[in-house]
Design an enzyme around this catalytic site. Sequence first.
Site, PDB file in Angstrom:
ATOM      1  N   SER A 216      16.061  45.778   7.439  1.00  0.00           N
ATOM      2  CA  SER A 216      15.563  45.797   6.059  1.00  0.00           C
ATOM      3  C   SER A 216      14.368  46.726   5.958  1.00  0.00           C
ATOM      4  O   SER A 216      13.538  46.813   6.859  1.00  0.00           O
ATOM      5  CB  SER A 216      15.244  44.381   5.589  1.00  0.00           C
ATOM      6  OG  SER A 216      14.140  43.850   6.274  1.00  0.00           O
ATOM      7  N   GLY A 218      12.250  47.110   3.025  1.00  0.00           N
ATOM      8  CA  GLY A 218      11.473  46.848   1.816  1.00  0.00           C
ATOM      9  C   GLY A 218      12.141  47.451   0.593  1.00  0.00           C
ATOM     10  O   GLY A 218      13.373  47.407   0.466  1.00  0.00           O
ATOM     11  N   GLY A 221      15.305  49.644   0.764  1.00  0.00           N
ATOM     12  CA  GLY A 221      16.653  49.104   0.902  1.00  0.00           C
ATOM     13  C   GLY A 221      16.999  48.585   2.276  1.00  0.00           C
ATOM     14  O   GLY A 221      16.149  48.041   2.978  1.00  0.00           O
ATOM     15  N   GLY A 247      13.667  38.977   2.513  1.00  0.00           N
ATOM     16  CA  GLY A 247      14.399  39.122   3.767  1.00  0.00           C
ATOM     17  C   GLY A 247      15.338  37.943   4.003  1.00  0.00           C
ATOM     18  O   GLY A 247      16.480  38.116   4.453  1.00  0.00           O
ATOM     19  N   ASP A 248      14.869  36.751   3.690  1.00  0.00           N
ATOM     20  CA  ASP A 248      15.707  35.555   3.879  1.00  0.00           C
ATOM     21  C   ASP A 248      16.937  35.629   2.968  1.00  0.00           C
ATOM     22  O   ASP A 248      18.042  35.233   3.359  1.00  0.00           O
ATOM     23  CB  ASP A 248      14.901  34.287   3.544  1.00  0.00           C
ATOM     24  CG  ASP A 248      13.658  34.158   4.415  1.00  0.00           C
ATOM     25  OD1 ASP A 248      13.648  34.714   5.522  1.00  0.00           O
ATOM     26  OD2 ASP A 248      12.694  33.502   3.969  1.00  0.00           O
TER      27      ASP A 248
HETATM   28  N1  LIG Z   1      10.543  46.061  -4.318  1.00  0.00           N
HETATM   29  C1  LIG Z   1      11.824  45.776  -4.001  1.00  0.00           C
HETATM   30  N2  LIG Z   1      12.814  46.094  -4.870  1.00  0.00           N
HETATM   31  C2  LIG Z   1      14.109  45.807  -4.593  1.00  0.00           C
HETATM   32  N3  LIG Z   1      14.507  45.226  -3.440  1.00  0.00           N
HETATM   33  C3  LIG Z   1      13.564  44.906  -2.534  1.00  0.00           C
HETATM   34  C4  LIG Z   1      12.169  45.145  -2.768  1.00  0.00           C
HETATM   35  N4  LIG Z   1      11.482  44.707  -1.687  1.00  0.00           N
HETATM   36  C5  LIG Z   1      12.395  44.193  -0.832  1.00  0.00           C
HETATM   37  N5  LIG Z   1      13.635  44.329  -1.331  1.00  0.00           N
HETATM   38  C6  LIG Z   1      14.897  43.934  -0.710  1.00  0.00           C
HETATM   39  O1  LIG Z   1      14.668  42.861   0.157  1.00  0.00           O
HETATM   40  C7  LIG Z   1      15.052  43.218   1.480  1.00  0.00           C
HETATM   41  C8  LIG Z   1      14.138  42.533   2.465  1.00  0.00           C
HETATM   42  O2  LIG Z   1      12.809  42.962   2.265  1.00  0.00           O
HETATM   43  P1  LIG Z   1      11.873  43.364   3.486  1.00  0.00           P
HETATM   44  O3  LIG Z   1      10.483  43.481   2.936  1.00  0.00           O
HETATM   45  O4  LIG Z   1      12.442  44.544   4.167  1.00  0.00           O
HETATM   46  O5  LIG Z   1      12.071  42.122   4.471  1.00  0.00           O
HETATM   47  P2  LIG Z   1      11.145  40.875   4.832  1.00  0.00           P
HETATM   48  O6  LIG Z   1      11.028  40.071   3.553  1.00  0.00           O
HETATM   49  O7  LIG Z   1      11.920  40.159   5.878  1.00  0.00           O
HETATM   50  O8  LIG Z   1       9.844  41.441   5.302  1.00  0.00           O
HETATM   51  C9  LIG Z   1      15.015  44.743   1.514  1.00  0.00           C
HETATM   52  O9  LIG Z   1      15.898  45.247   2.496  1.00  0.00           O
HETATM   53  C10 LIG Z   1      15.462  45.098   0.114  1.00  0.00           C
HETATM   54  O10 LIG Z   1      16.872  45.076   0.027  1.00  0.00           O
HETATM   55  O1  LIG Z   2       7.641  31.849  10.248  1.00  0.00           O
HETATM   56  P1  LIG Z   2       6.876  33.026   9.720  1.00  0.00           P
HETATM   57  O2  LIG Z   2       7.229  34.317  10.380  1.00  0.00           O
HETATM   58  O3  LIG Z   2       5.389  32.754   9.704  1.00  0.00           O
HETATM   59  O4  LIG Z   2       7.334  33.221   8.217  1.00  0.00           O
HETATM   60  C1  LIG Z   2       7.217  32.182   7.286  1.00  0.00           C
HETATM   61  C2  LIG Z   2       7.145  32.732   5.929  1.00  0.00           C
HETATM   62  O5  LIG Z   2       8.254  33.588   5.719  1.00  0.00           O
HETATM   63  C3  LIG Z   2       8.938  33.225   4.524  1.00  0.00           C
HETATM   64  O6  LIG Z   2      10.068  32.469   4.935  1.00  0.00           O
HETATM   65  C4  LIG Z   2       9.364  34.437   3.756  1.00  0.00           C
HETATM   66  O7  LIG Z   2      10.099  35.301   4.606  1.00  0.00           O
HETATM   67  P2  LIG Z   2      10.686  36.690   4.112  1.00  0.00           P
HETATM   68  O8  LIG Z   2       9.742  37.255   3.084  1.00  0.00           O
HETATM   69  O9  LIG Z   2      10.814  37.509   5.358  1.00  0.00           O
HETATM   70  O10 LIG Z   2      12.024  36.402   3.499  1.00  0.00           O
HETATM   71  C5  LIG Z   2       7.981  32.346   3.764  1.00  0.00           C
HETATM   72  O11 LIG Z   2       8.610  31.449   2.918  1.00  0.00           O
HETATM   73  C6  LIG Z   2       7.199  31.676   4.852  1.00  0.00           C
HETATM   74  O12 LIG Z   2       5.913  31.321   4.433  1.00  0.00           O
END
Ligand SMILES: Nc1ncnc2c1ncn2[C@@H]1O[C@H](COP(=O)(O)OP(=O)(O)O)[C@@H](O)[C@H]1O
Ligand SMILES: O=P(O)(O)OC[C@H]1O[C@](O)(COP(=O)(O)O)[C@@H](O)[C@@H]1O
Length: 304
Positions: A216, A218, A221, A247-248
């Site tokens: 992923s 952000g 994409g 991400g989840d």
């Molecule tokens: N600003 C955004 N606009 C649209 N989609 C987003 C945006 N930020 C995150 N996403 C979507 O959510 C997915 C997961 O976000 P990311 O920040 O990469 O992961 P995580 O939440 O695990 O840190 C990305 O691959 C993208 O598809």
């Molecule tokens: O276990 P970690 O890595 O501290 O992450 C927990 C946090 O990640 C989240 O599950 C969100 O994760 P994502 O943004 O990666 O989808 C929150 O709800 C929670 O507070």
Amino acid sequence: MARILTLTLNPALDLTVSLDKLIPGAVNRSLGLTRHAAGKGLNVAQVLADLGHHLTVSGFLGSDNAQPFENLMQARGFADAFIRVPGETRSNIKLAEADGRITDLNGPGLQVEDEHLQSLLDNLIPLVAGHDAIVVAGSLPRGVSTAWFAALVHRLKASGVPLVLDSSGAALQAALPIAPWMIKPNEEELSEVCGSDLSAAVRKLRGQGIEHVVLSRGSAGVDWHGPGIALRAIPPRVEVVSTVGAGDSLLAASLHGLLQGWPAERTLRMATAVAAQAVTQIGFGIHDREQLARLEAAVRLQPL
Ligand SMILES: Nc1ncnc2c1ncn2[C@@H]1O[C@H](COP(=O)(O)OP(=O)(O)O)[C@@H](O)[C@H]1O
Ligand SMILES: O=P(O)(O)OC[C@H]1O[C@](O)(COP(=O)(O)O)[C@@H](O)[C@@H]1O
């Protein structure tokens, strides 16, 4: 629909504070506070439930503040396989600014003792065979070593049930050689454990037996590398309320498409739309199907 087991060793109450602009070191006035029972495996479970699956949720839960988690599990119809541990489940503070910037303050988590580790294994291992997929997601609480975690991942993998992993740092590093079926790191998490050449890292991980690497990126994409799959998805522009849970959501919807046996393009389009929708809301799950359909239509796919 499938029966899916999610493991959240370190759940959290997500306290999201909305504010116009954060000024560190100053008195900031917040606009509102929302509280959600959360943690990666529980968030994944909520999206999978909205996609029609049956969920068992496990991990460690503090007995002093279990109520919001129990309310969530009851409302969602999740089978509760969490081990209760003395103390409070951590609270993770999310500072959500009006421009979409999020500052995460994630706590260390419960102090887990050897007896709780044993209870988790005694409870979890017999459950595994009744499931179609396992998702292990999130960080490790205090008292859970990376060696114990790696041994657990190894046992889960040996069960033959498809295993999805989303973790970070030392826990991710320790579990990668076990070659889960699917992983979903973000770019920062992957480069932290595999170095800055992400293409080389993905090739190596695929070479060592990880079938699906969903990377992923952000707002830029998703890149998905799998058997015969090398696809990039670019999400539509959305109004960002909170990126927590994006991400989840991506992981859950990707798993859904794979379990349904959909073509890769359909799976990635849908997963990218579910993740884009997630950033438009505080909290987890798919709440607006019409918005989701519009987002899906606007996702762009490219070969890598
Ligand atoms: N600003 C955004 N606009 C649209 N989609 C987003 C945006 N930020 C995150 N996403 C979507 O959510 C997915 C997961 O976000 P990311 O920040 O990469 O992961 P995580 O939440 O695990 O840190 C990305 O691959 C993208 O598809
Ligand atoms: O276990 P970690 O890595 O501290 O992450 C927990 C946090 O990640 C989240 O599950 C969100 O994760 P994502 O943004 O990666 O989808 C929150 O709800 C929670 O507070």
